[in-house]
Design a protein around this motif. Structure first.
Motif, PDB file in Angstrom:
ATOM      1  N   ILE A  89      46.593  15.729 -30.451  1.00 28.60           N
ATOM      2  CA  ILE A  89      46.053  15.762 -31.813  1.00 28.60           C
ATOM      3  C   ILE A  89      46.875  16.744 -32.630  1.00 28.60           C
ATOM      4  O   ILE A  89      47.039  17.897 -32.232  1.00 28.60           O
ATOM      5  CB  ILE A  89      44.573  16.203 -31.830  1.00 28.60           C
TER       6      ILE A  89
ATOM      7  N   LYS B 262      47.547   4.671 -30.034  1.00 29.73           N
ATOM      8  CA  LYS B 262      48.196   5.468 -31.076  1.00 29.73           C
ATOM      9  C   LYS B 262      47.221   5.787 -32.212  1.00 29.73           C
ATOM     10  O   LYS B 262      46.080   5.316 -32.229  1.00 29.73           O
ATOM     11  CB  LYS B 262      49.413   4.724 -31.602  1.00 29.73           C
ATOM     12  N   THR B 263      47.701   6.580 -33.163  1.00 32.82           N
ATOM     13  CA  THR B 263      46.886   7.055 -34.285  1.00 32.82           C
ATOM     14  C   THR B 263      46.148   5.924 -34.989  1.00 32.82           C
ATOM     15  O   THR B 263      44.991   6.068 -35.370  1.00 32.82           O
ATOM     16  CB  THR B 263      47.773   7.810 -35.302  1.00 32.82           C
ATOM     17  N   ASP B 264      46.786   4.797 -35.147  1.00 35.40           N
ATOM     18  CA  ASP B 264      46.182   3.663 -35.844  1.00 35.40           C
ATOM     19  C   ASP B 264      45.237   2.850 -34.968  1.00 35.40           C
ATOM     20  O   ASP B 264      44.811   1.765 -35.334  1.00 35.40           O
ATOM     21  CB  ASP B 264      47.266   2.767 -36.429  1.00 35.40           C
TER      22      ASP B 264
ATOM     23  N   LEU C  80      44.481  14.676 -40.490  1.00 33.86           N
ATOM     24  CA  LEU C  80      44.983  14.245 -39.196  1.00 33.86           C
ATOM     25  C   LEU C  80      46.395  13.698 -39.375  1.00 33.86           C
ATOM     26  O   LEU C  80      46.625  12.789 -40.169  1.00 33.86           O
ATOM     27  CB  LEU C  80      44.070  13.165 -38.606  1.00 33.86           C
TER      28      LEU C  80
ATOM     29  N   ASP D 244      48.515  13.136 -36.424  1.00 28.90           N
ATOM     30  CA  ASP D 244      48.775  12.287 -35.270  1.00 28.90           C
ATOM     31  C   ASP D 244      47.630  12.436 -34.275  1.00 28.90           C
ATOM     32  O   ASP D 244      47.119  13.533 -34.064  1.00 28.90           O
ATOM     33  CB  ASP D 244      50.096  12.703 -34.601  1.00 28.90           C
ATOM     34  N   HIS D 245      47.215  11.327 -33.680  1.00 25.35           N
ATOM     35  CA  HIS D 245      46.199  11.342 -32.629  1.00 25.35           C
ATOM     36  C   HIS D 245      46.541  10.219 -31.657  1.00 25.35           C
ATOM     37  O   HIS D 245      46.504   9.035 -32.015  1.00 25.35           O
ATOM     38  CB  HIS D 245      44.792  11.141 -33.200  1.00 25.35           C
ATOM     39  N   GLU D 246      46.883  10.603 -30.436  1.00 26.34           N
ATOM     40  CA  GLU D 246      47.233   9.618 -29.421  1.00 26.34           C
ATOM     41  C   GLU D 246      46.438   9.899 -28.158  1.00 26.34           C
ATOM     42  O   GLU D 246      46.158  11.053 -27.829  1.00 26.34           O
ATOM     43  CB  GLU D 246      48.739   9.661 -29.133  1.00 26.34           C
TER      44      GLU D 246
END
Length: 161
Positions: free
Chosen positions: A108, A135-137, A117, A119-121
């Motif tokens: 994160i 992935k983030t999306d 935010l 990036d969040h993976e």
């Protein structure tokens, strides 16, 4: 003697710990699909998060921009959290463990100025392989892609604590 059979739905083998506990075994044969393993991993990660205050916390290191914490239940590693602040971005990577195995990693990144935010993976690990990379999306990376293979190989190396 462990028997491994390859089928189109996944790998089946005799395993008796963690997400592969006896309740997940039918006549000694592992029967969970990748999707079922991901659900089980989500449950275990939530359990670790819920019980975080009951674990022993040890600070591995801390300096002006970064820190690393280990969380143990008795002598069993449950969680490692690495935080760093770089270019006004807080970067946090967490590795979750069950029965001595990496089961989940989360990255994160948050912009310190806007709290947005960046990036969040999420990385789901099962039976020594990457089950899913989200992935983030919220889109899953194709498991046949070169990037997926690169992450799969690197994830175990990074979590080799």
């Amino acid at each position: 003697m462990a028997t491994i059979l390859l089928f189109t739905k996944g790998v089946y083998s005799q395993i008796t710990k963690g997400i592969y506990s006896p309740k997940n075994v039918l006549d000694g044969v592992y029967v969970k699909s990748d999707e079922e393993q991901i659900v089980a991993i989500d449950t275990m990660v939530q359990e670790i998060k819920t019980n975080l205050n009951s674990y022993t916390k040890s600070k591995a290191f801390k300096d002006s921009i970064s820190s690393s914490d280990f969380f143990l239940q008795e002598n069993e590693l449950k969680l490692v959290v690495l935080k760093t602040n770089n270019d006004n971005i807080e970067k946090r990577v967490s590795w979750y463990f069950a029965d001595g195995r990496l089961i989940f990693a989360e990255q994160i990144w948050i912009d310190n100025k806007t709290n947005a935010l960046v990036d969040h993976e999420e990385f789901y690990q099962g039976m020594g392989r990457l089950l899913a990379w989200i992935k983030t999306d919220k889109i899953k990376e194709d498991p046949t892609s070169k990037d997926f293979k690169y992450i799969q190989d690197g994830l175990l190396t990074q979590a080799d604590i």
